[in-house]
Write a protein that holds these residues in place. Structure first.
Motif, PDB file in Angstrom:
ATOM      1  N   MET A  32      51.438   1.016 -24.510  1.00 17.96           N
ATOM      2  CA  MET A  32      50.472   2.024 -24.937  1.00 17.96           C
ATOM      3  C   MET A  32      49.055   1.447 -24.952  1.00 17.96           C
ATOM      4  SD  MET A  32      50.346   4.446 -28.329  1.00 17.96           S
ATOM      5  CE  MET A  32      51.478   5.621 -27.586  1.00 17.96           C
ATOM      6  N   PRO A  33      48.116   2.084 -24.264  1.00 15.30           N
ATOM      7  CA  PRO A  33      46.719   1.613 -24.282  1.00 15.30           C
ATOM      8  C   PRO A  33      46.129   1.716 -25.678  1.00 15.30           C
ATOM      9  CG  PRO A  33      47.113   3.152 -22.471  1.00 15.30           C
ATOM     10  CD  PRO A  33      48.314   3.214 -23.347  1.00 15.30           C
ATOM     11  N   ALA A  34      45.197   0.848 -25.980  1.00 16.66           N
ATOM     12  CA  ALA A  34      44.583   0.828 -27.305  1.00 16.66           C
ATOM     13  C   ALA A  34      43.881   2.143 -27.614  1.00 16.66           C
ATOM     14  CB  ALA A  34      43.595  -0.334 -27.404  1.00 16.66           C
ATOM     15  N   ALA A  35      43.295   2.775 -26.598  1.00 20.68           N
ATOM     16  CA  ALA A  35      42.563   4.017 -26.816  1.00 20.68           C
ATOM     17  C   ALA A  35      43.467   5.139 -27.308  1.00 20.68           C
ATOM     18  CB  ALA A  35      41.867   4.437 -25.525  1.00 20.68           C
ATOM     19  N   MET A  36      44.773   5.040 -27.047  1.00 15.18           N
ATOM     20  CA  MET A  36      45.696   6.096 -27.442  1.00 15.18           C
ATOM     21  C   MET A  36      46.385   5.816 -28.773  1.00 15.18           C
ATOM     22  SD  MET A  36      47.531   6.956 -23.778  1.00 15.18           S
ATOM     23  CE  MET A  36      48.571   8.171 -24.583  1.00 15.18           C
ATOM     24  N   PHE A  70      41.120  -4.332 -31.603  1.00 16.09           N
ATOM     25  CA  PHE A  70      40.778  -4.778 -32.954  1.00 16.09           C
ATOM     26  C   PHE A  70      40.088  -3.670 -33.751  1.00 16.09           C
ATOM     27  CE2 PHE A  70      40.368  -9.240 -30.928  1.00 16.09           C
ATOM     28  CZ  PHE A  70      41.754  -9.345 -30.919  1.00 16.09           C
ATOM     29  N   ASP A  71      39.266  -2.866 -33.076  1.00 14.11           N
ATOM     30  CA  ASP A  71      38.636  -1.730 -33.752  1.00 14.11           C
ATOM     31  C   ASP A  71      39.694  -0.722 -34.202  1.00 14.11           C
ATOM     32  OD1 ASP A  71      36.153  -2.830 -33.379  1.00 14.11           O
ATOM     33  OD2 ASP A  71      35.693  -1.654 -31.570  1.00 14.11           O
ATOM     34  N   VAL A  72      40.684  -0.492 -33.349  1.00 20.47           N
ATOM     35  CA  VAL A  72      41.760   0.438 -33.690  1.00 20.47           C
ATOM     36  C   VAL A  72      42.562  -0.082 -34.881  1.00 20.47           C
ATOM     37  CG1 VAL A  72      43.955   1.412 -32.896  1.00 20.47           C
ATOM     38  CG2 VAL A  72      41.958   1.442 -31.391  1.00 20.47           C
ATOM     39  N   LEU A  73      42.823  -1.372 -34.903  1.00 21.34           N
ATOM     40  CA  LEU A  73      43.576  -1.958 -36.017  1.00 21.34           C
ATOM     41  C   LEU A  73      42.825  -1.778 -37.332  1.00 21.34           C
ATOM     42  CD1 LEU A  73      44.882  -5.303 -34.431  1.00 21.34           C
ATOM     43  CD2 LEU A  73      46.188  -3.220 -34.895  1.00 21.34           C
ATOM     44  N   ASP A  74      41.538  -1.972 -37.292  1.00 20.96           N
ATOM     45  CA  ASP A  74      40.733  -1.811 -38.508  1.00 20.96           C
ATOM     46  C   ASP A  74      40.775  -0.363 -38.992  1.00 20.96           C
ATOM     47  OD1 ASP A  74      40.065  -4.485 -38.480  1.00 20.96           O
ATOM     48  OD2 ASP A  74      38.214  -4.159 -37.331  1.00 20.96           O
ATOM     49  N   LYS A  75      40.708   0.566 -38.071  1.00 20.42           N
ATOM     50  CA  LYS A  75      40.744   1.980 -38.434  1.00 20.42           C
ATOM     51  C   LYS A  75      42.115   2.380 -38.976  1.00 20.42           C
ATOM     52  CE  LYS A  75      37.154   3.372 -35.151  1.00 20.42           C
ATOM     53  NZ  LYS A  75      36.852   4.175 -33.935  1.00 20.42           N
ATOM     54  N   LEU A  76      43.173   1.813 -38.401  1.00 23.65           N
ATOM     55  CA  LEU A  76      44.526   2.124 -38.865  1.00 23.65           C
ATOM     56  C   LEU A  76      44.726   1.664 -40.306  1.00 23.65           C
ATOM     57  CD1 LEU A  76      46.718   1.246 -35.751  1.00 23.65           C
ATOM     58  CD2 LEU A  76      46.275   3.519 -36.690  1.00 23.65           C
ATOM     59  N   LYS A  77      44.165   0.524 -40.627  1.00 24.57           N
ATOM     60  CA  LYS A  77      44.310   0.002 -41.984  1.00 24.57           C
ATOM     61  C   LYS A  77      43.528   0.836 -42.998  1.00 24.57           C
ATOM     62  CE  LYS A  77      45.354  -4.708 -40.506  1.00 24.57           C
ATOM     63  NZ  LYS A  77      44.961  -6.135 -40.505  1.00 24.57           N
ATOM     64  N   GLN A  82      50.465   1.223 -43.338  1.00 24.00           N
ATOM     65  CA  GLN A  82      50.758  -0.209 -43.321  1.00 24.00           C
ATOM     66  C   GLN A  82      50.785  -0.651 -41.866  1.00 24.00           C
ATOM     67  OE1 GLN A  82      54.671  -1.403 -44.585  1.00 24.00           O
ATOM     68  NE2 GLN A  82      53.985  -3.447 -45.181  1.00 24.00           N
ATOM     69  N   CYS A  83      49.740  -1.319 -41.436  1.00 30.32           N
ATOM     70  CA  CYS A  83      49.606  -1.718 -40.044  1.00 30.32           C
ATOM     71  C   CYS A  83      49.669  -3.243 -39.938  1.00 30.32           C
ATOM     72  CB  CYS A  83      48.304  -1.190 -39.455  1.00 30.32           C
ATOM     73  SG  CYS A  83      48.071  -1.617 -37.720  1.00 30.32           S
ATOM     74  N   ARG A  84      50.624  -3.724 -39.167  1.00 27.72           N
ATOM     75  CA  ARG A  84      50.780  -5.165 -38.979  1.00 27.72           C
ATOM     76  C   ARG A  84      51.000  -5.464 -37.504  1.00 27.72           C
ATOM     77  NH1 ARG A  84      55.458  -6.489 -43.275  1.00 27.72           N
ATOM     78  NH2 ARG A  84      56.324  -4.612 -42.315  1.00 27.72           N
ATOM     79  N   MET A  85      50.777  -6.719 -37.147  1.00 24.39           N
ATOM     80  CA  MET A  85      50.955  -7.117 -35.751  1.00 24.39           C
ATOM     81  C   MET A  85      51.915  -8.295 -35.656  1.00 24.39           C
ATOM     82  SD  MET A  85      48.248  -8.482 -32.861  1.00 24.39           S
ATOM     83  CE  MET A  85      47.233  -7.010 -32.910  1.00 24.39           C
TER      84      MET A  85
END
Length: 290
Positions: A32-36, A70-77, A82-85
């Motif tokens: 899945m692309p980061a933009a989606m 990384f921008d998407v991860l910040d927004k998800l949090k 609960q967003c983890r990698m």
């Protein structure tokens, strides 16, 4: 909602990890692309609990810009999710060996002159992602069972068992072996109730049939030995990472296996730990005829 990003090096075991996580209840989306990701997370949030646990595979195939990820991860949090990698890696020589064995093409092969160069380039490209990861697993010396156990430890829900599900089915040899059978036991040497006129129309689920078969000493002795064998071998199958195992017990004739029925066919009683997860095995009854 729980969102897990699965990333890492090609050949490090992302697909295998995704399969294990799917068994643990995660909804898996690969490549899945980061933009989606952000839009997909919003969709899942409105899914009435259907997509409470989501795992998204993100790797060098879709990585146009890690800054976007990384921008998407910040927004998800910030979405109360609960967003983890999870990042999977392996030593270069191990990855090269895996690619040689599977004969698959590395994603960066078209941009490099050799497999070694492709592996080295990907490792450098994915370094920023590894730094942002919450969990890093090196699979260089990790078996399939060990990887599954580690994922269960990290992401398994409370009370979730990592054991092996055991199913027991009866069948007639004249219909052929069950396709799903892992272990097959031939019991055609036992006294056959088909030759007793009052028992011929009955099935193996009838108590009269069971009483007839099990009043013979050789039947009781065989069952004791069989239970000893299973008590020894099933935990070893579970230790190797097998998640399900089907035991097929065959007589001469009978009928094609039916789903459902008595949980313990013919006196095969579950022992503590026998199934690898504590569950009594299920049973598919068959007819008591040759």
């Amino acid at each position: 909602m729980e969102i897990l990003i699965i990333s890492g090096l090609s050949g490090a075991g992302k697909s295998k990890a995704a399969s294990f996580l799917e068994d643990m209840g995660f909804y898996i989306v690969d490549n899945m692309p980061a933009a989606m990701i952000l839009k997909f997370a919003e969709f899942c949030a409105g899914g009435n609990g259907r997509y409470d646990r989501v795992a998204l595979v993100y790797d060098v195939r879709t990585a146009s810009s890690f800054t976007e990820l990384f921008d998407v991860l910040d927004k998800l949090k910030d979405m109360e999710a609960q967003c983890r990698m999870l990042f999977l890696e392996a030593a270069p020589e191990v990855i090269i060996k895996r690619y040689k064995e599977t004969r698959r093409r590395h994603p960066l092969a078209a941009d490099t002159d050799s497999l070694e160069e492709a592996v080295k380039k990907e490792r450098a490209m994915m370094a920023p992602v590894k730094e942002r990861a919450d969990f890093v697993i090196d699979t260089s010396r990790t078996s399939t069972a060990q990887l599954r156990g580690e994922l269960l430890r990290l992401f398994g829900q409370e009370g979730e068992k990592g054991g092996m599900t055991v199913s027991v089915t009866s069948f007639g040899f004249k219909y052929g072996l069950p396709l799903e059978a892992d272990l097959v036991f031939d019991v055609r040497f036992m006294p056959n109730p088909f030759y007793m006129e009052d028992l011929r129309p009955r099935t193996g689920l009838d108590q009269a049939v069971a009483d007839y078969v099990f009043h013979f000493p050789q039947t009781q002795d065989y069952m004791r030995r069989l239970e000893d064998l299973l008590a020894f071998s099933l935990p070893l199958y579970a230790e190797e990472g097998k998640t399900s195992l089907t035991i097929a017990v065959g007589c001469t004739g009978g009928s094609p296996p039916l789903r459902g029925g008595d949980p313990c066919p013919g006196g095969l009683h579950p022992r503590p730990g026998l199934s690898g997860a504590g569950e009594p095995p299920g049973h598919d009854p068959g007819e008591a005829e040759p």
